[in-house]
Enzyme design. Structure first.
Site, mmCIF file in Angstrom:
data_model
loop_
_atom_site.group_PDB
_atom_site.id
_atom_site.type_symbol
_atom_site.label_atom_id
_atom_site.label_comp_id
_atom_site.label_asym_id
_atom_site.label_seq_id
_atom_site.Cartn_x
_atom_site.Cartn_y
_atom_site.Cartn_z
ATOM 1 C CD GLU A 256 -8.567 10.129 2.383
ATOM 2 O OE1 GLU A 256 -7.517 10.673 2.718
ATOM 3 O OE2 GLU A 256 -8.899 9.979 1.187
HETATM 4 C C1 TNX Z 1 -5.057 9.518 0.966
HETATM 5 S S1 TNX Z 1 -5.048 7.073 2.272
HETATM 6 C C2 TNX Z 1 -5.941 8.797 0.193
HETATM 7 C C3 TNX Z 1 -6.013 9.044 -1.227
HETATM 8 C C4 TNX Z 1 -5.057 10.108 -1.676
HETATM 9 C C5 TNX Z 1 -3.757 9.978 -0.929
HETATM 10 C C6 TNX Z 1 -2.718 10.954 -1.373
HETATM 11 C C7 TNX Z 1 -6.238 6.775 1.414
HETATM 12 C C8 TNX Z 1 -6.747 5.452 1.572
HETATM 13 N N1 TNX Z 1 -6.693 7.747 0.618
HETATM 14 O O1 TNX Z 1 -7.329 9.384 -1.588
HETATM 15 O O2 TNX Z 1 -4.849 9.971 -3.031
HETATM 16 O O3 TNX Z 1 -4.005 10.166 0.430
HETATM 17 O O4 TNX Z 1 -1.515 10.773 -0.704
#
Ligand code: TNX
Length: 548
Positions: A352
């Site tokens: 992200e």
């Molecule tokens: C996505 S998926 C994230 C996390 C969040 C989570 C909550 C991923 C690798 N990162 O930063 O905590 O969703 O569901």
């Protein structure tokens, strides 16, 4: 929130369910009267030709279970535990559990000796790695494996063959019977993990140890600790004290929080190792870095420290890719973690990174890979790292959903094309922080609602086009903690879904069906009650009346 919102119609259907019923095979003609029940339904009525034998209700389902009709072993005041050379912690761990609830002395004795009324744990040349063989006769329980780790996995099976009250912390009434069986078992995948997010909410060493013990019961062998994120930095780093003292001072919602000293971290690593669980630390980046950026102004491109963050947005922070100090910090952090971590992996995040340009992202992955390998470790990252250059031996952790995420599946394929292996954690199947249904008080729903069947009914080898069985190292169930504060919160989201993911990682695909799993899972309910685990009473699972 993170990730593309999924329309309800994109949610995994219920069509992936294996439809193969379990078979009861009677081996009636054999002298030992073993009844072979590979995948026999606990609910099935045996035909007139086969003896009435209920399959033991084990999770994860072993590769092979043969029951011996009419035979049981009974643990008594006089039973001894015989632990052979090299049997590691398997003997003491088993004794610890059994003594508490039976009140028996159960002396742990070394090697050979009397062979009646014993539980014996011994190494043999027959099995390898985590494989084990468990024989329960009228007079003895014999557990054999090629390694101490294999014995420890077998001990978990033996626990589940005893009555649920064996898990209690206080003395209970017997009888302590074990059904006659021969179990031959080995895992499908080498990596069966769970992740605990100690960054969004901090969990104490004791809380992490409790989670380790619960995971160990389902043969989990990897604990991924998410040690840093926008809301908190949770590990003390020599030379960079404010990362922990300031960056670790708060959490989601703004509560007072905490961090692990290096001694605390070592304690967790040792506790896990005694359960043959490998700790993999994660330092997330280039995004999810606000807590660090807030701790040292010079880490920021504009030399201005942002405020601490206690919300739940993702993707707004980024390391300053052009500054040498970024890599000095990462070299110090990853170097110290490499020295404290006996396991082969360092996880560098990579998810992200919405505030980092694609070019900067690729630069970053190209820089951090050699830092990790330079400290003698292999690099693991969320699947986005496939867009960058990966050192040999890297692992991509697939977190996107199977449908509706072209970029996710693309980066996973790019990782595989570079020779990386994949650990499967699809958000709409394996994320323990997703709500079970609309009424779940805790958790999130951006990847969909995940009832127990959704968590169970998928195959890691067919989820992503272009990523096949040989590319898959295993599975991992991440527990993100934006909404989780207490042990009860952790339990509620992890149980029963963590055992579902653990079975996907351990059991042969052909031996698992939902209709059978739900019955075996139901038998775990009274065990969780005895362990004081606050589990979700899913309406999909036929819990025994005593479990509710
Ligand atoms: C996505 S998926 C994230 C996390 C969040 C989570 C909550 C991923 C690798 N990162 O930063 O905590 O969703 O569901």
């Amino acid at each position: 929130m993170a990730g593309p919102p999924l329309a309800r119609s994109d949610r995994p259907g219920r069509t992936l369910a294996g439809r193969r019923g379990r078979r009861v095979l009677a081996a009636g003609a054999t002298a030992t009267a073993l009844v072979c029940v590979p995948g026999a339904p606990a609910t099935a009525r045996p035909s007139a030709a086969s003896p009435q034998v209920a399959a033991p209700r084990l999770v994860p389902e072993p590769s092979s279970v043969r029951t011996v009709p009419g035979v049981t072993f009974t643990l008594t005041r006089a039973t001894r535990i015989v632990a052979g050379p090299g049997s590691g912690t398997a003997g003491p761990y088993l004794a610890g559990i059994l003594r508490r609830s039976t009140g028996y002395r159960l002396p742990l004795v070394a090697g050979g000796g009397a062979s009646r009324n014993v539980i014996s744990l011994s190494l043999s040349g027959r099995e390898k790695g985590e494989a084990y063989r468990l024989d329960v006769t009228r007079t003895a329980v014999r557990l054999e494996a090629g390694t101490a780790e294999g014995l420890f996995r077998g001990v978990q099976t033996l626990r589940q063959l005893l009555p649920p009250s064996v898990e209690a912390a206080t003395v209970q009434r017997g009888p302590w019977t074990v059904p006659g069986v021969r179990v031959e078992d080995s895992p499908r995948f080498a990596w069966r993990g769970t992740m605990l997010d100690v960054a969004r909410h901090f969990f104490t060493v004791r809380q992490v140890e409790r989670y380790i013990d619960l995971a160990a019961l389902y043969k989990i062998n990897t604990l991924h600790l998410h040690l840093s994120d926008d809301q908190g930095w949770r590990i003390a780093i020599n030379g960079w004290p404010r990362l922990a003292t300031y960056g670790g001072s708060t959490e989601v919602g703004g509560g007072k929080s905490g961090y692990y000293t290096q001694a605390d971290y070592t304690q967790i690593v040792r506790y896990a190792a005694a359960r043959y669980i490998t700790v993999m630390p994660e330092i997330d980046g280039p995004s999810h870095t606000n807590a660090a950026l807030a701790s040292y102004a010079r880490l920021n491109c504009d030399d201005k420290a942002p405020p601490l963050y206690t919300g739940t947005d993702v993707g707004f922070s980024s390391w300053c890719i052009a500054k040498p100090v970024t890599y000095q910090l990462l070299d110090d952090v990853l170097g110290q973690l490499a020295r404290l971590t006996p396991g082969p992996y360092l996880h560098v995040g990579g998810d992200e990174a919405h505030s980092t340009t694609a070019a900067d992202y690729a630069t970053y992955i190209g820089r951090i890979g050699p830092i990790v390998t330079g400290h003698g470790k292999k690099m693991v990252g969320w699947n986005e790292i496939g867009a960058g250059r990966l050192p040999a031996g890297s692992v991509a952790q697939y977190w996107n959903t199977a449908t509706g995420s072209e970029s996710g599946t693309q980066t996973a394929r790019e990782a595989v094309a570079q020779g990386a292996k994949v650990v499967m954690s699809p958000a709409n199947r394996a994320y323990l922080d997703m709500k079970y249904d609309e009424n779940t008080r805790l958790g999130q729903d951006w990847a969909g609602l995940i009832e127990v069947r959704d968590a169970y009914d998928w195959d890691p080898a067919t989820l992503v086009d272009g990523v096949t069985e040989k590319d898959v190292l295993g599975v991992e169930a991440p527990l993100w903690s934006e909404t989780l504060v207490t042990d009860d919160d952790i339990d509620y989201m992890a149980f029963p879904r963590l055992p579902a993911i653990a079975e996907i990682g351990w059991s042969p695909q052909a031996a698992r069906t939902w209709s059978d799993f739900r019955v075996r899972l139901a038998a775990q309910g009274p065990r969780w009650s005895a362990l004081a685990v606050n589990y979700y009473r899913s309406p999909q699972v036929p819990w025994p009346a005593s479990a509710s």
